[in-house]
Each structure stands twice: as structure tokens, then as C-alpha cells.
Write an enzyme that holds these catalytic residues in place. Structure first.
Site: not given
Length: 492
Positions: A416-418
Site C-alpha cells: 500500500n504505502d510503498v
């Protein structure tokens, strides 16, 4: 046996070599397993040599404690799931910091008792038994008394402070990873409270060093240090977890090294310095990958952001497994991006099976790893290695990013964040400024995700709404299993 101390020091030296060589071998996935074994042999040698120290006491209790610890570690190590590996690492790291803090506590209590003997109430100021005169004449102390020199006392207090912070902070990190605590806990003035706790612990530590040592003051010192570790970790966001784990790893190593100086134990000094140095370098690398300074990691509000987040336009567009399999079956290049969702679904073996089927069709397949993917440094590398993925197919972020523009399909599994473009476009985002994998540059993006939730860090991902992105909803292992089935059907 005048030769015994020399033999013990030789064993410590050999153990130190094994630690360093083991750490060196851990720098490559190909030799990491052997490196762990080498370092383990070094630790075993250091422990066995320690039992032969001339002033060693309570060997029976120590052996019993070692046996209990080994049994607990063996049992938990065999049973822990790969998805729970980050919290196990945090817990074990915390135990190391707690052990260093306990050593410091014992040394401080012993110091207070020695002062009570050397300087009982009513002792004249001119007495040669005053602690000040005894400390200066450290080479000729009163018989049968053991105390700390000023330098040893300072190092003992510093090691106890760092170890206590690592202990309580690692326990909070464990609880968060285990799902026992809310993901983040933030309140107004939190930084000020943290700095006051740290300043209080340092002030009490200085009081202990300059000669105002007492049992109540020792208790206050450890309470403040433990509270600081707790309060420093409570604001952690999911995206920052790898940085925090590596940071506390460095803390534990430094604490062990300082307490090793106090005890005069070369094995503890070397092992602690190696762990501290490695943890510090890793923390710097992780902080750089998150675009954070070390000061922000230490005193910032992890994952906090100000302002109103950008609104994300569009809608998530679903795709079924059959269409996704066709897209990748006839692609020239496919890049697979694993994330924590892959670990939760334990889908690494299915993913490698799917990648092998693509490779047999002539598709060029690579795996892209972000430095902070997962819940601890190297988490995704461990998962892929467990599945048997060749190391030459695994690429780091800096190496793979230029290749996304020439990639036909990027398959994102549980990340998700990466891969979130908001890290570049939204200053109000908690992850703004963090380097990401340029997944959105690929011609097509397929994201395997359980549902439309925001993931561990609670941040909406603009990638999922992109024109070239399609969402394959479902459990990671089940979804990849469907891709395998559909790909085999195409070949048939």
C-alpha cells in the site's frame, strides 16, 4: 591456572571474529543463513567461556536461566508464523534491552550498598572512607568492597537508560504489531511530554553519577526511562515500523556494549558494538527510505501530517482473474511487488509458482522490493527466499524504478504505502516525501487486495484509482491461486 584468563580472552576474540564474519555474510541473501549460524557459534563460544571466569558465582541459577530461555526461544521460534516474525523480532530485541537495563540496575543497587558501607550516617567528612576519596584511589580500594569508578558508573547509567527505553519501546511495538493496541496514539503536547520525560531521566541519571545515589532515586530513574520508551513508541504509524524496529535494535546493542564496559566483559563489548553499529546504519538507511531524519524518528510524531489531504478522484475498477491472467500471459515484462498482505495470506509459494509459469512462457519476471515493505527490514526478502525465488530476480527500489516505464504489467500483492503516489503529490499526507516504487509508470497495474480498505497505515492510495489500474479483490493466496489456474488453462 594462570593460563585460564588468557584462554577465556582468546575465546572472546574468536567469538568476536565469528560475530563480525557472520554479520558480513548476512549482508547477502545467498550467505545470510550461514552468517546466522556463524554468529550463533560465536555466541555459544562466548557463553561457555564466561562460565569459566574466576569470579563467576551462582552458576547453577545461570544454567537454569539459560535452559529456560533456550527452551522458550526454541518453542516460539518453531511455532511463530512468518506473518508474526516482525513482532517476534521486536519482542526478542526488547528482551535484549531489558537484560542490559537489568544489569545496570544490579550494578547501581550494588553501588548504593557499597556507598552505605563506605559512608554510613555520621561518618566524618575527613574520613579516608568517604566515597569521594575512595573513588579517586580506585587502585587501592578498601578490602572486600567492590564499587564502580566514576567512568564505569556513568557508562552503567547510560546503558541502563538506553536499555530501558529499548525494552519498553519494543514491547509497545510488539503490542501494536500483534494488534493489541491501536495503530497510533497522539495527543496535544506529546513532543513536550516526551522531552520532559527524557530530560527527567537524564537529570536523575546525572544525580546518580555525581554521588546522590539511593534506591528511591534508582526507581525514579527507571520509571522515567521506561515511560519515555513507551511514550516515544505510542505515536508509531504502520509505515514507520521498520525504522522503529531497527532503531531499537541499535539501542539494544549500545546498551549491551556500555554494560559490557562496566562488567569488563570483552564479549559483551564487542557484540554490543557490532549490533549497535549495524542497527545504527540500518536505521539511517530505513530513515532515508522513508525520507525522515533520525531526529524526526526519535522525537517526531510518527506518521503524523498536517493539513487536509487531497481528494482522490475516480473509482476503483475491478478485474477478474481470467482477464488478469491473460494480460500477464501475453506480456513481455511483468514486475511483482509484494507487501505485508502477501505475508498475511502466506501467498509467497503461490506467487513463485505463478511467476515460474510466466517465465516458462518467455515472460521476463522480476520482483520489486521497497526498503521498508512489510513490518521489519528485509521482511519481503525473507518471504521470497522461503519460497525459493532466485536472488537475481529480486530487485531493490533504486534498481527497478527506471524499469517500470518499460513494464507491461505490474502486479501488486498486498502493498500500500510503498506504491502510493500521494507520497509525491500530497504535502498533507503522512507519507509525503517518502520514496516509492514507481508502479504507476507501468502500462498496466493489477492490485490484489482484500477489499477497499486503506490498509495498516490508514492512508488512501491514489494508485488504486488510476486509469491504468485494475483491482483483483480477494485473499492474496486465493487470488494468486486463481491466476495460476487461469494461466494453466491458457497453456492447455
Amino acid at each position: 591456572m594462570s593460563w585460564l584468563p588468557t584462554l577465556i580472552k582468546a575465546c572472546y576474540f574468536l567469538a568476536a571474529l565469528l560475530f563480525i564474519l557472520g554479520l558480513k555474510r548476512m549482508s547477502s541473501p545467498r550467505t545470510a543463513r550461514g552468517g546466522i549460524v556463524w554468529a550463533g557459534y560465536g555466541m555459544l563460544l562466548a557463553v561457555l567461556a564466561t562460565f569459566f571466569l574466576p569470579d563467576m558465582h551462582n552458576r547453577g541459577l545461570i544454567i537454569a536461566a539459560v535452559l529456560v530461555g533456550v527452551a522458550a526461544a526454541w518453542w516460539s521460534g518453531k511455532r511463530v508464523a512468518m506473518t508474526a516474525m516482525p513482532q517476534m523480532v521486536a519482542l526478542y530485541n526488547g528482551m535484549g534491552g531489558g537484560a542490559a537495563a537489568a544489569i545496570g540496575a544490579v550494578e547501581l543497587i550494588g553501588y548504593v550498598r557499597t556507598l552505605a558501607i563506605l559512608h554510613p550516617p555520621g561518618l566524618p567528612d575527613t574520613s579516608p572512607l568517604r566515597p569521594e576519596s575512595w573513588a579517586i584511589n580506585a587502585l587501592n580500594p578498601p578490602p572486600a568492597l567492590v564499587a564502580l569508578s566514576p567512568v564505569e558508573l556513568a557508562l552503567g547509567v547510560l546503558g541502563a537508560l538506553i536499555g530501558a527505553v529499548s525494552f519498553s519501546g519494543s514491547l509497545i511495538a510488539f503490542a501494536k504489531l500483534q494488534g493489541w493496541l491501536d495503530k497510533r496514539f497522539v495527543f496535544p503536547g506529546q513532543r513536550a511530554v516526551n522531552l520532559l520525560l527524557l530530560a527527567g531521566a537524564v537529570a536523575v541519571g546525572l544525580a546518580l553519577i555525581v554521588g546522590h545515589a539511593s534506591l528511591p532515586l534508582i526507581v525514579v530513574f527507571f520509571v522515567l526511562a521506561l515511560l519515555f520508551g513507551l511514550m516515544m513508541t505510542l505515536p508509531i504509524g504502520g509505515a514507520d515500523m521498520p525504522v522503529v524496529i531497527s532503531l531499537y535494535n541499535a539501542f539494544t546493542g549500545l546498551a549491551v556494549a556500555f554494560e559490557g564496559f562496566v562488567l569488563g566483559n570483552e564479549a559483551m563489548i564487542i557484540a554490543g558494538m557490532v549490533v549497535g553499529a549495524a542497527g545504527t546504519l540500518l536505521t539511517q538507511l530505513m530513515a532515508k527510505a522513508m525520507n525522515r531524519s533520525i531526529g524526526n524518528v526519535l522525537f517526531g510524531s510518527f506518521g503524523a501530517a498536517g493539513g487536509e489531504a487531497q481528494a482522490i478522484e475516480g473509482a476503483q475498477k475491478p478485474v477478474d482473474a481470467a482477464d488478469a491472467a491473460v494480460m500477464m500471459a501475453y506480456a513481455e515484462r511483468v514486475v511483482i511487488v509484494p507487501g505485508y498482505g502477501l505475508a498475511v495470506a502466506q501467498a509467497q509459494h503461490k506467487v513463485w509458482e505463478f511467476a515460474q509459469l510466466l517465465i516458462k512462457r518467455g515472460v521476463k519476471v522480476k520482483f520489486a522490493i521497497h526498503p521498508v515493505a512489510g513490518r521489519m527490514p528485509g521482511h519481503m526478502n525473507v518471504l521470497l527466499a522461503e519460497a525459493g525465488v532466485p536472488y537475481d530476480l529480486i530487485a531493490d527500489m533504486d534498481d527497478i524504478n527506471p524499469e517500470f516505464a518499460a513494464t507491461d504489467v505490474a502486479l501488486v500483492i498486498g502493498a500500500n504505502d510503498v506504491v502510493n503516489p500521494l507520497a509525491r503529490t500530497d504535502p498533507a499526507s503522512p507519507i509525503y516525501g517518502m520514496p516509492i516504487l514507481d508502479v504507476g509508470d507501468a502500462k498496466h497495474v493489477i492490485v490484489i487486495k482484500r477489499g477497499k480498505g486503506t490498509g495498516f497505515a490508514g492512508i488512501e492510495n491514489a494508485l488504486f484509482y488510476g486509469d491504468n489500474t485494475r483491482m483483483l479483490y480477494g485473499d492474496g493466496q486465493a487470488a494468486v491461486g486463481e491466476l495460476v489456474t487461469e494461466l494453466k488453462a491458457i497453456e492447455a
